[in-house]
Write an enzyme that holds these catalytic residues in place. Structure first.
Site, PDB file in Angstrom:
ATOM      1  N   ARG A 120     -61.103 -21.185 -35.919  1.00  0.00           N
ATOM      2  CA  ARG A 120     -60.273 -22.222 -35.274  1.00  0.00           C
ATOM      3  C   ARG A 120     -59.451 -21.652 -34.130  1.00  0.00           C
ATOM      4  N   SER A 169     -67.566 -19.605 -50.881  1.00  0.00           N
ATOM      5  CA  SER A 169     -66.610 -20.731 -50.938  1.00  0.00           C
ATOM      6  C   SER A 169     -66.741 -21.533 -52.222  1.00  0.00           C
ATOM      7  N   ASN A 182     -63.741 -20.692 -57.930  1.00  0.00           N
ATOM      8  CA  ASN A 182     -63.613 -19.807 -59.088  1.00  0.00           C
ATOM      9  C   ASN A 182     -62.801 -20.499 -60.179  1.00  0.00           C
ATOM     10  N   CYS A 183     -61.721 -21.152 -59.721  1.00  0.00           N
ATOM     11  CA  CYS A 183     -60.752 -21.704 -60.665  1.00  0.00           C
ATOM     12  C   CYS A 183     -61.348 -22.882 -61.436  1.00  0.00           C
ATOM     13  N   PRO A 200     -55.627   0.544 -38.856  1.00  0.00           N
ATOM     14  CA  PRO A 200     -55.160  -0.626 -38.091  1.00  0.00           C
ATOM     15  C   PRO A 200     -56.269  -1.595 -37.679  1.00  0.00           C
ATOM     16  N   GLY A 250     -56.014 -10.877 -50.803  1.00  0.00           N
ATOM     17  CA  GLY A 250     -56.450 -11.426 -52.083  1.00  0.00           C
ATOM     18  C   GLY A 250     -56.296 -10.500 -53.271  1.00  0.00           C
ATOM     19  N   ASP A 251     -57.162 -10.697 -54.225  1.00  0.00           N
ATOM     20  CA  ASP A 251     -57.068  -9.968 -55.495  1.00  0.00           C
ATOM     21  C   ASP A 251     -57.196  -8.462 -55.317  1.00  0.00           C
ATOM     22  N   TYR A 268     -35.395 -39.607 -58.231  1.00  0.00           N
ATOM     23  CA  TYR A 268     -35.187 -40.182 -59.554  1.00  0.00           C
ATOM     24  C   TYR A 268     -35.440 -41.684 -59.587  1.00  0.00           C
ATOM     25  N   LYS A 276     -29.809 -36.824 -63.959  1.00  0.00           N
ATOM     26  CA  LYS A 276     -29.598 -35.368 -63.997  1.00  0.00           C
ATOM     27  C   LYS A 276     -30.941 -34.765 -64.348  1.00  0.00           C
TER      28      LYS A 276
HETATM   29  C1  LIG Z   1     -62.443 -18.281 -64.074  1.00  0.00           C
HETATM   30  C2  LIG Z   1     -61.339 -18.144 -63.079  1.00  0.00           C
HETATM   31  C3  LIG Z   1     -60.307 -19.068 -63.052  1.00  0.00           C
HETATM   32  C4  LIG Z   1     -59.289 -18.934 -62.144  1.00  0.00           C
HETATM   33  N1  LIG Z   1     -58.285 -19.866 -62.131  1.00  0.00           N
HETATM   34  C5  LIG Z   1     -57.288 -19.745 -61.232  1.00  0.00           C
HETATM   35  C6  LIG Z   1     -56.283 -20.730 -61.161  1.00  0.00           C
HETATM   36  O1  LIG Z   1     -56.299 -21.721 -61.901  1.00  0.00           O
HETATM   37  N2  LIG Z   1     -55.280 -20.575 -60.252  1.00  0.00           N
HETATM   38  C7  LIG Z   1     -55.260 -19.498 -59.411  1.00  0.00           C
HETATM   39  O2  LIG Z   1     -54.347 -19.396 -58.597  1.00  0.00           O
HETATM   40  N3  LIG Z   1     -56.221 -18.563 -59.440  1.00  0.00           N
HETATM   41  C8  LIG Z   1     -57.224 -18.661 -60.334  1.00  0.00           C
HETATM   42  N4  LIG Z   1     -58.213 -17.723 -60.349  1.00  0.00           N
HETATM   43  C9  LIG Z   1     -58.094 -16.569 -59.453  1.00  0.00           C
HETATM   44  C10 LIG Z   1     -58.635 -16.855 -58.059  1.00  0.00           C
HETATM   45  O3  LIG Z   1     -59.908 -17.374 -58.128  1.00  0.00           O
HETATM   46  C11 LIG Z   1     -58.608 -15.583 -57.282  1.00  0.00           C
HETATM   47  O4  LIG Z   1     -57.272 -15.113 -57.211  1.00  0.00           O
HETATM   48  C12 LIG Z   1     -59.129 -15.739 -55.870  1.00  0.00           C
HETATM   49  O5  LIG Z   1     -60.410 -16.242 -55.884  1.00  0.00           O
HETATM   50  C13 LIG Z   1     -59.095 -14.387 -55.166  1.00  0.00           C
HETATM   51  O6  LIG Z   1     -59.642 -14.512 -53.906  1.00  0.00           O
HETATM   52  P1  LIG Z   1     -60.328 -13.269 -53.225  1.00  0.00           P
HETATM   53  O7  LIG Z   1     -60.849 -13.749 -51.931  1.00  0.00           O
HETATM   54  O8  LIG Z   1     -59.431 -12.116 -53.246  1.00  0.00           O
HETATM   55  O9  LIG Z   1     -61.533 -12.898 -54.212  1.00  0.00           O
HETATM   56  P2  LIG Z   1     -62.757 -13.775 -54.659  1.00  0.00           P
HETATM   57  O10 LIG Z   1     -62.486 -15.199 -54.467  1.00  0.00           O
HETATM   58  O11 LIG Z   1     -63.123 -13.300 -55.994  1.00  0.00           O
HETATM   59  O12 LIG Z   1     -63.879 -13.350 -53.637  1.00  0.00           O
HETATM   60  C14 LIG Z   1     -64.324 -12.007 -53.559  1.00  0.00           C
HETATM   61  C15 LIG Z   1     -65.780 -12.010 -53.177  1.00  0.00           C
HETATM   62  O13 LIG Z   1     -66.093 -10.759 -52.628  1.00  0.00           O
HETATM   63  C16 LIG Z   1     -67.411 -10.445 -52.988  1.00  0.00           C
HETATM   64  N5  LIG Z   1     -67.584  -8.996 -52.841  1.00  0.00           N
HETATM   65  C17 LIG Z   1     -66.900  -8.028 -53.489  1.00  0.00           C
HETATM   66  N6  LIG Z   1     -67.304  -6.830 -53.060  1.00  0.00           N
HETATM   67  C18 LIG Z   1     -68.248  -7.047 -52.126  1.00  0.00           C
HETATM   68  C19 LIG Z   1     -69.032  -6.193 -51.315  1.00  0.00           C
HETATM   69  N7  LIG Z   1     -68.899  -4.878 -51.396  1.00  0.00           N
HETATM   70  N8  LIG Z   1     -69.903  -6.747 -50.461  1.00  0.00           N
HETATM   71  C20 LIG Z   1     -70.019  -8.091 -50.380  1.00  0.00           C
HETATM   72  N9  LIG Z   1     -69.324  -8.921 -51.105  1.00  0.00           N
HETATM   73  C21 LIG Z   1     -68.436  -8.403 -51.968  1.00  0.00           C
HETATM   74  C22 LIG Z   1     -67.527 -10.916 -54.401  1.00  0.00           C
HETATM   75  O14 LIG Z   1     -68.866 -11.119 -54.742  1.00  0.00           O
HETATM   76  C23 LIG Z   1     -66.714 -12.176 -54.356  1.00  0.00           C
HETATM   77  O15 LIG Z   1     -67.522 -13.309 -54.188  1.00  0.00           O
HETATM   78  C24 LIG Z   1     -59.271 -17.847 -61.241  1.00  0.00           C
HETATM   79  C25 LIG Z   1     -60.299 -16.921 -61.262  1.00  0.00           C
HETATM   80  C26 LIG Z   1     -61.337 -17.057 -62.152  1.00  0.00           C
HETATM   81  C27 LIG Z   1     -62.425 -16.063 -62.145  1.00  0.00           C
HETATM   82  C1  LIG Z   2     -24.610 -40.134 -70.208  1.00  0.00           C
HETATM   83  C2  LIG Z   2     -23.244 -40.096 -69.538  1.00  0.00           C
HETATM   84  C3  LIG Z   2     -22.230 -40.612 -70.492  1.00  0.00           C
HETATM   85  C4  LIG Z   2     -22.915 -38.688 -69.064  1.00  0.00           C
HETATM   86  O1  LIG Z   2     -22.839 -37.837 -70.050  1.00  0.00           O
HETATM   87  P1  LIG Z   2     -22.941 -36.267 -69.801  1.00  0.00           P
HETATM   88  O2  LIG Z   2     -22.580 -35.700 -71.082  1.00  0.00           O
HETATM   89  O3  LIG Z   2     -22.225 -35.769 -68.615  1.00  0.00           O
HETATM   90  O4  LIG Z   2     -24.451 -36.061 -69.392  1.00  0.00           O
HETATM   91  P2  LIG Z   2     -25.656 -35.588 -70.229  1.00  0.00           P
HETATM   92  O5  LIG Z   2     -25.751 -36.246 -71.541  1.00  0.00           O
HETATM   93  O6  LIG Z   2     -26.807 -35.692 -69.338  1.00  0.00           O
HETATM   94  O7  LIG Z   2     -25.306 -34.020 -70.510  1.00  0.00           O
HETATM   95  C5  LIG Z   2     -25.018 -33.169 -69.482  1.00  0.00           C
HETATM   96  C6  LIG Z   2     -24.202 -32.014 -70.027  1.00  0.00           C
HETATM   97  O8  LIG Z   2     -24.850 -31.379 -71.116  1.00  0.00           O
HETATM   98  C7  LIG Z   2     -25.083 -30.015 -70.853  1.00  0.00           C
HETATM   99  N1  LIG Z   2     -26.362 -29.710 -71.488  1.00  0.00           N
HETATM  100  C8  LIG Z   2     -27.505 -30.447 -71.443  1.00  0.00           C
HETATM  101  N2  LIG Z   2     -28.438 -29.883 -72.214  1.00  0.00           N
HETATM  102  C9  LIG Z   2     -27.893 -28.790 -72.759  1.00  0.00           C
HETATM  103  C10 LIG Z   2     -28.363 -27.782 -73.654  1.00  0.00           C
HETATM  104  N3  LIG Z   2     -29.614 -27.807 -74.137  1.00  0.00           N
HETATM  105  N4  LIG Z   2     -27.535 -26.792 -74.003  1.00  0.00           N
HETATM  106  C11 LIG Z   2     -26.289 -26.737 -73.511  1.00  0.00           C
HETATM  107  N5  LIG Z   2     -25.780 -27.667 -72.669  1.00  0.00           N
HETATM  108  C12 LIG Z   2     -26.579 -28.670 -72.309  1.00  0.00           C
HETATM  109  C13 LIG Z   2     -25.052 -29.905 -69.361  1.00  0.00           C
HETATM  110  O9  LIG Z   2     -24.695 -28.623 -68.947  1.00  0.00           O
HETATM  111  C14 LIG Z   2     -23.998 -30.932 -69.015  1.00  0.00           C
HETATM  112  O10 LIG Z   2     -22.733 -30.412 -69.303  1.00  0.00           O
HETATM  113  P3  LIG Z   2     -21.668 -30.067 -68.130  1.00  0.00           P
HETATM  114  O11 LIG Z   2     -21.596 -31.262 -67.218  1.00  0.00           O
HETATM  115  O12 LIG Z   2     -20.424 -29.800 -68.847  1.00  0.00           O
HETATM  116  O13 LIG Z   2     -22.246 -28.868 -67.456  1.00  0.00           O
HETATM  117  C15 LIG Z   2     -23.231 -40.838 -68.204  1.00  0.00           C
HETATM  118  O14 LIG Z   2     -24.039 -40.152 -67.284  1.00  0.00           O
HETATM  119  C16 LIG Z   2     -23.710 -42.206 -68.286  1.00  0.00           C
HETATM  120  O15 LIG Z   2     -22.980 -43.075 -68.697  1.00  0.00           O
HETATM  121  N6  LIG Z   2     -24.971 -42.421 -67.902  1.00  0.00           N
HETATM  122  C17 LIG Z   2     -25.613 -43.691 -68.012  1.00  0.00           C
HETATM  123  C18 LIG Z   2     -25.589 -44.456 -66.709  1.00  0.00           C
HETATM  124  C19 LIG Z   2     -26.362 -43.867 -65.622  1.00  0.00           C
HETATM  125  O16 LIG Z   2     -26.389 -42.652 -65.429  1.00  0.00           O
HETATM  126  N7  LIG Z   2     -27.013 -44.744 -64.861  1.00  0.00           N
HETATM  127  C20 LIG Z   2     -27.784 -44.386 -63.750  1.00  0.00           C
HETATM  128  C21 LIG Z   2     -29.059 -43.848 -64.184  1.00  0.00           C
HETATM  129  S1  LIG Z   2     -29.987 -45.085 -65.063  1.00  0.00           S
END
Ligand SMILES: Cc1cc2nc3c(=O)[nH]c(=O)nc-3n(C[C@H](O)[C@H](O)[C@H](O)COP(=O)(O)OP(=O)(O)OC[C@H]3O[C@@H](n4cnc5c(N)ncnc54)[C@H](O)[C@@H]3O)c2cc1C
Ligand SMILES: CC(C)(COP(=O)(O)OP(=O)(O)OC[C@H]1O[C@@H](n2cnc3c(N)ncnc32)[C@H](O)[C@@H]1OP(=O)(O)O)[C@@H](O)C(=O)NCCC(=O)NCCS
Ligand SMILES: Cc1cc2nc3c(=O)[nH]c(=O)nc-3n(C[C@H](O)[C@H](O)[C@H](O)COP(=O)(O)OP(=O)(O)OC[C@H]3O[C@@H](n4cnc5c(N)ncnc54)[C@H](O)[C@@H]3O)c2cc1C
Ligand SMILES: CC(C)(COP(=O)(O)OP(=O)(O)OC[C@H]1O[C@@H](n2cnc3c(N)ncnc32)[C@H](O)[C@@H]1OP(=O)(O)O)[C@@H](O)C(=O)NCCC(=O)NCCS
Lengths: 550, 550
Positions: free
Chosen positions: B22, B39, B42-43, B278, B284-285, B427, B435
């Protein structure tokens, strides 16, 4: 013993009260709430109307009793605070049950009075069929209307609450018309993204009327109780009308007490939630917040900020140095099978605020295409000419909220598009791609900024006429399924062999390349640009173009 | 004309080649790949074995032909690069089909040779039943074995690929035994989180043998073809044995060429992917990366970094100043209905690297509890005494990848726990909570750091004996369902009324509070601490305790 009074017992207020108690076991904490419920899930109300949340009790996260036993809070419902005596440091509340006034002294006062639904000054809105949705009783009424057999609903306003209520009504089998004055649904996102949401609404048989004002609710001309009259004169029969045209800060109390308010009537506060009176704090929908990106003050009536501001206020009252951050306006809404989300300002708002910016549109899969179930994430990223991230929006069936949350975090951190390109996000086939949509947006933005990618957009189309060559680099089959008038087709895989043809067709004119998503046209653009063409690639492809210009 | 040779045609190599094209239409770009596919996903291999990806073709994102037509790449499969002449700037590849050597000159050489599965030097691993999973043909063989009626599988190694293959085998109806030398499955996450994954495996009828070495593959004593012999002497009959004990950089070529390698045999590169020569880049990986948090060099064989490093290498070759970031090791895996994800080092690795840190455990819902379908997100956050985020892990059925991606972004940005507390995430009830779990983790970490929350952990339990009062603040019903021996029960809602009882029971001893998740014990701790007790709250509650000490 510190006496704290909190006005408003839901998101912001109760968060403040709960945190206060955890930090100060000896304080006297009184929470005054006008309504009959506290700590209720406002955000769950549409889902209770729609029936996904069948039990009303599920919405009540707490009761005065549970708050008493767990947090030793003195919670008084049906107490409407009517005035504040700032000098005497007291509030006067009306006990609505006993119809008496109660005067409470305070050392610190927290105003968490929320917002009120906007009711425009139009005729007929006082009819009982016209409802708003803000409280549990509001939901009760709507449910009762549905139970009583309502069949036709009109929802006015296509914001978050409007859309959620549309879905709730459709889920309950009603015919729904959605009326929105703006030229698009969901004005919180840009038009081309909102178009996708509009399509989803139509798919679910919602009659969507955008760009249509609403004029009145009048006597019925059918056997449904009222007619909704639109600005264009059309009449919609309705059993229920939901007004969802926004909310305004509920600040009469603050105003009467002489606290500083913004133009829009929101309480002005410092970063530690203090009002212009150092003994009074304010949080939530009632206050003015500062937009983290534009610096423009405004209101952001959302639950996350309200909850966190409540916590900050509590810390501040106790002298802990904790401040709230400016607001990004991160928001999300489910619209039938679709999710739409946003963080930061829209392009429209940036333009209004005079912030120069670029946009890129893309449509990557929610996860690796070779693993079943991937759905497109329609994404737009906004960034400055220097590369700082300004905001993003996404629409799709899956993985939308995740990408927006990641970009919201990047935005908070002041990250650049280079940073997005290098984000190391969790990848396995069911969850994402080795190049995540967010990385991809970062790549594209880098390409825009360093000139590797020159983009054109739908707005350019108007100016084109015959003075450019539109080059469609999709396959022939795709082109046959529909294409822009006058466009010339060379599949991107054959471009290098047909450069002379393109040169001939262009006859010296600039070439504007397009494909479905913008990816192949980017590849083609690179070939053309390096072969001396004046070329550019359609940002977001036909998918974005068609959304923008249906 | 620039001549670029790329060795290895998958994630890193092909990303480099594509980007190069591009950016430079005129370069001569040759990609040499030893295998028959380029292309490929993998994922996706485990999912092809398991059948979710039924069609082999779906794994092939490109072919040499498609890369030729779309990107003008000269891709040669079955070409095994055997040597590099650094002075003469040529590589010699063996054309495995015609059995001839091909010599190719280069101006820039990219090594993307990936990694090889580790095959320990144990007897019997050369038997045909013993397989690894790295290439498409590897998957073909496994599928053929399953099609031929394999019934019993032994998977050696409970890392990502091991677990994915376990699931694939179970999905195809095999009896599966999983053997792991470490005392836990999934050594990439901490033990108490891995315990949740182990429980999921058992739930799906996987015979999990952790802390068990594997000794040999021997002649069968049953009617299945081989016996897998474990270090404890037990014998497991097997039709198929999958070796998944990790990979090692495939760097014989680089080593023979005299390029600088790390102790572990990985190619040492600069931030722009250049090797000690340089004119040679490596990605990548096969390469050494620097851990972003500990600064410790190592290998992180994941697709995201590989893809991005390929892109960086291309830019670097063309003189564009672009560098890769140190690696966080963000990873995710689906294990039946569960997702496990991690970003940054585990607590175990931090300790090994001498990095002082705190942990908090929490179990918030994936979205608002009142909206149907919320599932616990078991989350652990690691941070420095100054509050800098170091890493996180999450396990759960929903919303796990999102929270880890958000924290991975925060980690990349160098954010603190204060920043997490103030993140503004999207929200609405189906997506999160006002909150969010990430905010909540931030709150808890703030509380740890400023002393608001004093935590105790499972490891403290050993030292306790009779010298502390274990105070269980769950409800009576919960306590009846099982509790720690000797613990004293006062529900948190009744604590304030029973302080005298607790004082009596404590008799001057410290009080160690516990509940199910840590939330109620935090509330109780705050009451006790402010009433003069020496108290602490069990981090993560019984959920974490039971995971850590089953
Ligand atoms: C099963 C699976 C699931 C995954 N799921 C996720 C996910 O959900 N989320 C996520 O972020 N990542 C995921 N990954 C990781 C992601 O695919 C990799 O991070 C990404 O593809 C890396 O890109 P890359 O270009 O470095 O390597 P690749 O995409 O692996 O490409 C490298 C290519 O280089 C080629 N190659 C290597 N050496 C040579 C050589 N000497 N000559 C010619 N070709 C060569 C290989 O054949 C390969 O095709 C997954 C990977 C796998 C395998
Ligand atoms: C609910 C209401 C009474 C407020 O009560 P509140 O106690 O301040 O709010 P929450 O119940 O969400 O609790 C928040 C507090 O709990 C704390 N908290 C929440 N989960 C926690 C957890 N797992 N451990 C420790 N603390 C926690 C938070 O730190 C916060 O405390 P802080 O303000 O002292 O830091 C008030 O917001 C209200 O009347 N709401 C209804 C109306 C409304 O919001 N309408 C618009 C949206 S539909
Ligand atoms: C239907 C609906 C759906 C929503 N969905 C979402 C969503 O998905 N995501 C999101 O982030 N946000 C959502 N919100 C917005 C969110 O609920 C609000 O931002 C949040 O509740 C604001 O908190 P608050 O404490 O400022 O106000 P509120 O939670 O509204 O609480 C204010 C309380 O103050 C009381 N009050 C007012 N004046 C007085 C007085 N004078 N005396 C006594 N009491 C008084 C009111 O009765 C009210 O109960 C939704 C809101 C609604 C209505
Ligand atoms: C697919 C493969 C050949 C790489 O090709 P690639 O073209 O770099 O990667 P993608 O197809 O993802 O496209 C990314 C490019 O398209 C651009 N792009 C994506 N969508 C775009 C859009 N809508 N408009 C404009 N440009 C777009 C990006 O900016 C990027 O270009 P850049 O690097 O020049 O900035 C290589 O990664 C590969 O072989 N992958 C399979 C193996 C693998 O990754 N395995 C591990 C995971 S299973």
């Amino acid at each position: 013993m510190r006496r704290v009074v909190v006005v408003g017992g839901v998101a912001g207020g109760m968060s403040a009260a709960a945190r206060l108690r955890r930090l100060d076991e000896s304080a006297q904490i009184v929470v005054l709430e006008r309504g009959g419920e506290v700590s209720f899930a406002n955000c769950g109300l549409p889902y209770h109307v729609g029936g996904e949340i069948p039990h009303r009790d599920a919405l009540l996260l707490h009761t005065p009793d549970s708050l008493e036993s767990s947090l030793d809070l003195d919670v008084r419902v049906h107490h409407d605070v009517r005035s504040i005596d700032r000098e005497g440091r007291t509030v006067t509340a009306r006990d609505l049950v006993h119809d008496v006034d109660v005067v409470l002294p305070y050392d610190a006062l927290v105003l968490a009075t929320g917002a009120d639904p906007i009711v425009p000054p139009l005729p007929g809105l006082d009819r009982p069929q016209v409802r708003t949705l803000r409280t549990v009783p509001d939901a009760d009424v709507l449910r009762a209307m549905l139970a009583a057999g309502a069949q036709k609903a009109v929802v006015i306003g296509a914001g978050f609450i409007g859309l959620e209520t549309v879905e709730a009504f459709r889920r309950r089998g009603l015919d729904v018309t959605l009326v929105e004055m703006a030229p698009q649904v969901l004005p919180a996102i840009d038009a081309e993204m909102a178009a996708l949401v509009e399509a989803e609404l139509r798919l679910h048989h919602v009659d969507v009327r955008v760009g249509t004002g609403f004029a009145a609710v009048e006597d019925s001309t059918t056997d449904h109780p009222v007619d909704v009259v639109l600005a264009d004169g059309s009449r919609l029969a309705a059993d229920v009308v939901l007004l969802g045209v926004g909310v305004k800060p509920s600040t009469a109390l603050a105003r009467d007490a002489g606290l500083e308010l913004s133009d829009r009537g929101a309480v002005v506060v410092t970063a530690d939630q203090r009002t212009s009176d150092p003994s009074i704090w304010a949080v939530g929908d009632a206050i003015q917040v500062i937009d983290a990106v534009t610096g423009v003050p405004g209101v952001v009536p959302l639950a996350g900020p309200a909850n966190r501001q409540g916590r900050t206020a509590a810390d501040s009252i106790l002298g802990r140095a904790r401040t709230s951050q400016p607001v990004l306006g991160t928001a999300v809404v489910k619209v039938f099978g679709l999710t739409a989300a946003v963080t930061g300002p829209t392009s429209r708002r940036l333009t209004a605020a005079g912030v120069e910016h670029h946009v890129v549109h893309l449509h990557p899969g929610s996860h690796a295409g070779y693993y079943p179930g991937a759905k497109p994430v329609h994404l737009v990223l906004l960034f400055t000419p220097e590369g700082r991230v300004l905001g993003a929006q996404a629409v799709g069936k899956d993985g939308v909220d995740k990408r927006i949350d990641v970009i919201a975090t990047a935005l908070r951190a002041g990250m650049t598009v280079d940073d997005l390109a290098e984000l190391e996000l969790a990848y396995a086939p069911p969850f994402g791609s080795a190049k995540d949509p967010v990385n991809m947006a970062g790549f594209m933005a880098q390409n825009i900024l360093d000139g590797t990618l020159r983009a054109w957009g739908p707005d350019d189309l108007d100016g084109f006429g015959d003075d450019v060559l539109l080059l469609d680099v999709r396959s022939e089959v795709e082109v046959e399924g529909g294409h822009l008038p006058g466009s010339y087709n060379v599949p991107h895989t054959e471009l290098r062999d047909h450069l002379d043809d393109v040169r001939q067709a262009a006859a010296g004119r600039p070439v504007r390349v397009l494909c479905a998503s913008g990816f192949r046209s980017y590849l083609a653009h690179r070939v053309l640009a390096q072969n001396g063409f004046d070329s550019a690639s359609l940002d977001g492809g036909l998918m974005t173009l068609r959304a923008q210009r249906p």
